[in-house]
Design a protein around this motif. Sequence first.
Motif, PDB file in Angstrom:
ATOM      1  N   PRO A 240     -31.230  41.737 -14.740  1.00 58.01           N
ATOM      2  CA  PRO A 240     -32.327  42.251 -13.907  1.00 58.01           C
ATOM      3  C   PRO A 240     -33.225  43.259 -14.613  1.00 58.01           C
ATOM      4  CG  PRO A 240     -30.313  43.414 -13.396  1.00 58.01           C
ATOM      5  CD  PRO A 240     -29.940  42.358 -14.404  1.00 58.01           C
ATOM      6  N   ALA A 241     -32.937  43.581 -15.848  1.00 58.12           N
ATOM      7  CA  ALA A 241     -33.659  44.647 -16.542  1.00 58.12           C
ATOM      8  C   ALA A 241     -35.096  44.261 -16.876  1.00 58.12           C
ATOM      9  CB  ALA A 241     -32.928  45.016 -17.835  1.00 58.12           C
ATOM     10  N   ASP A 242     -35.915  45.282 -17.094  1.00 55.78           N
ATOM     11  CA  ASP A 242     -37.255  45.083 -17.632  1.00 55.78           C
ATOM     12  C   ASP A 242     -37.160  44.937 -19.144  1.00 55.78           C
ATOM     13  OD1 ASP A 242     -38.565  45.307 -15.166  1.00 55.78           O
ATOM     14  OD2 ASP A 242     -38.614  47.482 -15.293  1.00 55.78           O
ATOM     15  N   ALA A 243     -38.126  44.233 -19.716  1.00 58.34           N
ATOM     16  CA  ALA A 243     -38.103  43.978 -21.149  1.00 58.34           C
ATOM     17  C   ALA A 243     -39.437  44.346 -21.791  1.00 58.34           C
ATOM     18  CB  ALA A 243     -37.791  42.510 -21.430  1.00 58.34           C
ATOM     19  N   LEU A 244     -39.368  44.855 -23.000  1.00 55.59           N
ATOM     20  CA  LEU A 244     -40.554  45.136 -23.805  1.00 55.59           C
ATOM     21  C   LEU A 244     -40.847  43.918 -24.670  1.00 55.59           C
ATOM     22  CD1 LEU A 244     -42.650  47.273 -24.953  1.00 55.59           C
ATOM     23  CD2 LEU A 244     -40.948  47.695 -26.744  1.00 55.59           C
ATOM     24  N   VAL A 245     -42.088  43.422 -24.606  1.00 49.47           N
ATOM     25  CA  VAL A 245     -42.550  42.332 -25.461  1.00 49.47           C
ATOM     26  C   VAL A 245     -43.739  42.893 -26.237  1.00 49.47           C
ATOM     27  CG1 VAL A 245     -43.415  39.968 -25.531  1.00 49.47           C
ATOM     28  CG2 VAL A 245     -41.860  40.674 -23.702  1.00 49.47           C
ATOM     29  N   VAL A 246     -43.767  42.703 -27.565  1.00 50.19           N
ATOM     30  CA  VAL A 246     -44.779  43.373 -28.382  1.00 50.19           C
ATOM     31  C   VAL A 246     -45.662  42.396 -29.151  1.00 50.19           C
ATOM     32  CG1 VAL A 246     -43.381  45.454 -28.676  1.00 50.19           C
ATOM     33  CG2 VAL A 246     -43.220  43.603 -30.358  1.00 50.19           C
ATOM     34  N   ASN A 247     -46.861  42.870 -29.466  1.00 53.44           N
ATOM     35  CA  ASN A 247     -47.719  42.174 -30.411  1.00 53.44           C
ATOM     36  C   ASN A 247     -47.067  42.249 -31.790  1.00 53.44           C
ATOM     37  OD1 ASN A 247     -50.027  42.398 -32.580  1.00 53.44           O
ATOM     38  ND2 ASN A 247     -50.955  41.357 -30.826  1.00 53.44           N
TER      39      ASN A 247
ATOM     40  N   VAL B  32     -34.297  50.516  -8.771  1.00 52.12           N
ATOM     41  CA  VAL B  32     -32.873  50.548  -8.446  1.00 52.12           C
ATOM     42  C   VAL B  32     -32.034  50.064  -9.626  1.00 52.12           C
ATOM     43  CG1 VAL B  32     -33.165  50.195  -5.954  1.00 52.12           C
ATOM     44  CG2 VAL B  32     -32.995  48.208  -7.466  1.00 52.12           C
ATOM     45  N   ASN B  33     -30.739  50.360  -9.509  1.00 48.28           N
ATOM     46  CA  ASN B  33     -29.742  49.764 -10.390  1.00 48.28           C
ATOM     47  C   ASN B  33     -28.453  49.684  -9.592  1.00 48.28           C
ATOM     48  OD1 ASN B  33     -27.326  50.393 -12.540  1.00 48.28           O
ATOM     49  ND2 ASN B  33     -28.866  49.016 -13.378  1.00 48.28           N
TER      50      ASN B  33
ATOM     51  N   ALA C 219     -36.703  46.379 -10.323  1.00 46.77           N
ATOM     52  CA  ALA C 219     -37.159  46.132  -8.955  1.00 46.77           C
ATOM     53  C   ALA C 219     -35.996  45.660  -8.089  1.00 46.77           C
ATOM     54  CB  ALA C 219     -38.268  45.074  -8.953  1.00 46.77           C
ATOM     55  N   VAL C 220     -36.103  45.933  -6.803  1.00 48.01           N
ATOM     56  CA  VAL C 220     -35.125  45.444  -5.834  1.00 48.01           C
ATOM     57  C   VAL C 220     -35.061  43.919  -5.904  1.00 48.01           C
ATOM     58  CG1 VAL C 220     -34.732  45.144  -3.351  1.00 48.01           C
ATOM     59  CG2 VAL C 220     -35.321  47.404  -4.271  1.00 48.01           C
ATOM     60  N   GLY C 221     -33.863  43.388  -6.122  1.00 45.71           N
ATOM     61  CA  GLY C 221     -33.673  41.943  -6.167  1.00 45.71           C
ATOM     62  C   GLY C 221     -34.053  41.276  -7.470  1.00 45.71           C
TER      63      GLY C 221
ATOM     64  N   SER D  45     -47.003  46.173 -12.394  1.00 49.46           N
ATOM     65  CA  SER D  45     -46.063  46.794 -11.467  1.00 49.46           C
ATOM     66  C   SER D  45     -46.234  48.302 -11.420  1.00 49.46           C
ATOM     67  CB  SER D  45     -44.626  46.457 -11.902  1.00 49.46           C
ATOM     68  OG  SER D  45     -43.704  47.335 -11.328  1.00 49.46           O
ATOM     69  N   LEU D  46     -46.474  48.842 -10.223  1.00 42.17           N
ATOM     70  CA  LEU D  46     -46.560  50.293 -10.075  1.00 42.17           C
ATOM     71  C   LEU D  46     -45.220  50.949 -10.362  1.00 42.17           C
ATOM     72  CD1 LEU D  46     -48.764  50.786  -6.870  1.00 42.17           C
ATOM     73  CD2 LEU D  46     -49.462  50.836  -9.265  1.00 42.17           C
ATOM     74  N   ARG D  47     -44.128  50.259 -10.062  1.00 39.10           N
ATOM     75  CA  ARG D  47     -42.791  50.799 -10.353  1.00 39.10           C
ATOM     76  C   ARG D  47     -42.610  51.032 -11.845  1.00 39.10           C
ATOM     77  NH1 ARG D  47     -38.866  48.256 -12.603  1.00 39.10           N
ATOM     78  NH2 ARG D  47     -39.890  46.256 -12.264  1.00 39.10           N
ATOM     79  N   ARG D  48     -42.950  50.025 -12.648  1.00 40.98           N
ATOM     80  CA  ARG D  48     -42.839  50.184 -14.099  1.00 40.98           C
ATOM     81  C   ARG D  48     -43.810  51.237 -14.596  1.00 40.98           C
ATOM     82  NH1 ARG D  48     -42.936  43.655 -14.626  1.00 40.98           N
ATOM     83  NH2 ARG D  48     -40.696  43.275 -14.373  1.00 40.98           N
TER      84      ARG D  48
END
Length: 323
Positions: free
Chosen positions: A110-117, A257-258, A204-206, A138-141
């Motif tokens: 469920p984690a967010d990921a960094l993708v780079v140029n 969340v986590n 994010a939730v879910g 995303s406002l959360r991010r």
Amino acid sequence: MTSVVSSSQRTVRIGSRKSQLALVQTYWVQEQLQKSFPDITFEVHTMATQGDIILDVALAKIGDKGLFTKELELGMINQEIDFAVHSLKDLPTNLPEGLVLAAITERENPADALVVNEKFKDRQIDTLPEGAVVGTSSLRRLAQLRHHYPHLAFKDVRGNLNTRLAKLDAGEYDALILAAAGLQRLGMGDRVHQVLPKEVSLHAVGQGALGIECRGDDAEVQKLLKAIEHPATRDRCLAERAFLRDLEGGCQVPIGVNTEINGDTLTLTGIVASIDGTEFVQDAVTGSTSDAEQLGTQLAQRLREQGAQPILDKIFTEIQRGS
């Protein structure tokens, strides 16, 4: 009502958004159900949602209640489809009358990921240079990253995953923050440059799970869907959704969340942050998995006591003003 799986009717109609990711997810659900119930035909029917059509406006400015789900829900209510497959993070916590969340599937990361140029392939999120342009819708991010990395520049990015990655590779952005699960499901896991730790970005939730929604009076379809539910993911996501529901926050409010499960014990961590990242309230609760939803409510109340409500009120005002 006549069940769609009665002896006279052996076809179940699955509703899906038309996006590539939505279809990958829906075809996966179709495949799992077909394996479990080979005598039933599962047909996929696609629909375009408002969120798929409006691509030139930031999500927070559109208003996101049912942005990616409303058309599918109308299809169920009108009995054009029998159930719908959603990215659970897109599904509002309060469903239309007559519809229920029938199953939650096993979660991807469920984690967010960094993708780079390419020019920043040797950098991590904490070593990107001052002024580097990071894309997120995303406002959360945005709130969490502004809190941790105020020296970075943030820019809204919309469109499907391929469109976003093309903009990144063309140099319009230096980096993007995307859901690791979406990249993995589309076979683009190699684009994940860094999985962001929860200390940097609560998800994010879910996020990472699929939520399957159907009519509340269709017991037969609900029974079918239970065959692909993942109990641990269900408990984690029910806690997260109760937390969000109690705070009355939509998908585009900076609430992260986590959740972690150890045996029968669930720990839920939650955050409410201001859009500029300067105000930040975070706490955690632990209890039994059987009390998942109560834990979510408990955490929401705890954050309110610590000052979450004024932050949320300010955010709603900013969104309504189009800030």
